[in-house]
Scaffold this motif. Structure first.
Motif, mmCIF file in Angstrom:
data_model
loop_
_atom_site.group_PDB
_atom_site.id
_atom_site.type_symbol
_atom_site.label_atom_id
_atom_site.label_comp_id
_atom_site.label_asym_id
_atom_site.label_seq_id
_atom_site.Cartn_x
_atom_site.Cartn_y
_atom_site.Cartn_z
ATOM 1 N N SER A 118 25.065 30.744 33.908
ATOM 2 C CA SER A 118 25.819 30.008 32.899
ATOM 3 C C SER A 118 27.115 30.753 32.656
ATOM 4 C CB SER A 118 25.028 29.906 31.592
ATOM 5 O OG SER A 118 24.983 31.170 30.949
ATOM 6 N N GLY A 119 27.998 30.125 31.906
ATOM 7 C CA GLY A 119 29.276 30.762 31.634
ATOM 8 C C GLY A 119 29.183 31.995 30.774
ATOM 9 N N HIS A 120 28.000 32.272 30.216
ATOM 10 C CA HIS A 120 27.835 33.447 29.375
ATOM 11 C C HIS A 120 27.515 34.706 30.182
ATOM 12 C CE1 HIS A 120 27.606 30.312 26.342
ATOM 13 N NE2 HIS A 120 27.797 31.231 25.426
ATOM 14 N N ARG A 121 27.370 34.558 31.502
ATOM 15 C CA ARG A 121 27.112 35.699 32.385
ATOM 16 C C ARG A 121 27.988 35.526 33.620
ATOM 17 N NH1 ARG A 121 22.079 37.646 35.585
ATOM 18 N NH2 ARG A 121 21.937 39.866 35.030
ATOM 19 N N ALA A 122 28.631 36.597 34.075
ATOM 20 C CA ALA A 122 29.612 36.435 35.143
ATOM 21 C C ALA A 122 29.768 37.720 35.948
ATOM 22 C CB ALA A 122 30.969 36.034 34.550
ATOM 23 N N ILE A 123 30.331 37.543 37.134
ATOM 24 C CA ILE A 123 30.719 38.669 37.978
ATOM 25 C C ILE A 123 32.239 38.707 38.040
ATOM 26 C CG2 ILE A 123 30.759 39.528 40.352
ATOM 27 C CD1 ILE A 123 27.929 38.660 40.676
ATOM 28 N N VAL A 124 32.783 39.889 37.866
ATOM 29 C CA VAL A 124 34.233 40.108 37.867
ATOM 30 C C VAL A 124 34.552 41.191 38.886
ATOM 31 C CG1 VAL A 124 36.195 40.912 36.492
ATOM 32 C CG2 VAL A 124 34.452 39.445 35.437
ATOM 33 N N PHE A 125 35.624 41.003 39.647
ATOM 34 C CA PHE A 125 36.105 42.116 40.451
ATOM 35 C C PHE A 125 37.616 42.204 40.367
ATOM 36 C CE2 PHE A 125 36.577 39.191 44.199
ATOM 37 C CZ PHE A 125 37.810 39.621 44.689
ATOM 38 N N GLY A 126 38.130 43.397 40.613
ATOM 39 C CA GLY A 126 39.560 43.600 40.494
ATOM 40 C C GLY A 126 40.066 44.700 41.408
ATOM 41 N N ARG A 127 41.381 44.741 41.490
ATOM 42 C CA ARG A 127 42.074 45.774 42.264
ATOM 43 C C ARG A 127 43.141 46.390 41.380
ATOM 44 N NH1 ARG A 127 42.475 41.417 46.805
ATOM 45 N NH2 ARG A 127 40.587 41.832 48.020
#
Length: 224
Positions: free
Chosen positions: A180-189
């Motif tokens: 759901s939108g309340h849990r997510a994976i994020v990545f960045g540089r």
């Protein structure tokens, strides 16, 4: 020293070999190559992970690539020692091997799959970000009221609206929801290269597979 080069080159036979030969002539040892994107304008975007011997500067790699007709270097930067390249299929296989931990496994592998600086598994807790898992030196996020969470779909995460701590100021980042939108994976540089639409689409696909694998794993045990 290991370096990541993002190279834009003509999408035709021989181009990749020409770039590889030029890198080798400049003293670079190619550890891995990944085709990131095929563009409608007849060009491709490839990432090269290259080891350089002591005393060699990354500028030599840039000059070597640019010596090949039609080739441009979009980014060059240091790649963390001991880091590895992974493929999407490796991530799927790893998640399938442990269905209860698909999200955690994916976060751990995202830096290698996308050559990102870091990754986060986050959820929304009382209106603020809760970091469930962090990989590869992710910036501070726990306890902040981030405008991108809840996350209804794949997003590019901005830092110019006042929510972000100083550790995010030179970051390019994207995220995609899990169950759901309340849990997510994020990545960045940190500092680049920019995250392409094709990379965000791949992340979204892998996150969807993580959800399916986890659900099917639970269902399989229940039915047994």
């Amino acid at each position: 020293m290991s370096y990541l080069l993002r190279v834009v080159l003509p999408d035709r036979p021989g181009s990749l070999g020409g770039v590889a030969a030029a890198i080798g002539a400049a003293g670079g040892d190619i550890v891995g190559v990944d085709v990131v994107e095929h563009r409608a304008d007849g060009r491709a975007v490839d990432d090269f992970l290259v080891d350089l011997p002591s005393g060699k500067l990354p500028d030599a790699l840039v000059s070597a690539c640019r010596s090949v007709e039609g080739v441009a270097v979009e980014f060059v930067g240091h790649y963390s020692p001991g880091a590895h390249l992974h493929r999407d299929l490796e991530a799927v296989e790893a998640m399938t091997g442990d269905p209860d931990r698909t999200a955690e496994i994916l976060v751990d592998l995202v830096p290698g799959v996308f050559r990102s600086g870091w990754a986060l598994l986050v959820s929304l807790d009382d209106g603020k970000v809760k970091v469930e898992r962090a990989a590869a030196g992710a910036p501070e996020a726990d306890g902040y009221a981030a405008p991108w969470l809840p996350m209804p779909g794949p997003v590019r995460i901005g830092t110019g609206d006042g929510w972000a701590p100083d550790s995010w100021q030179d970051v390019v980042a994207v995220g995609t929801p899990l169950e759901s939108g309340h849990r997510a994976i994020v990545f960045g540089r940190d500092g680049g290269p920019r995250i392409l639409d094709s990379e965000l689409a791949r992340l979204t696909h892998l996150a969807a597979l993580a959800t399916v694998i986890r659900r099917d794993g639970v269902t399989g045990r229940d039915s047994g």
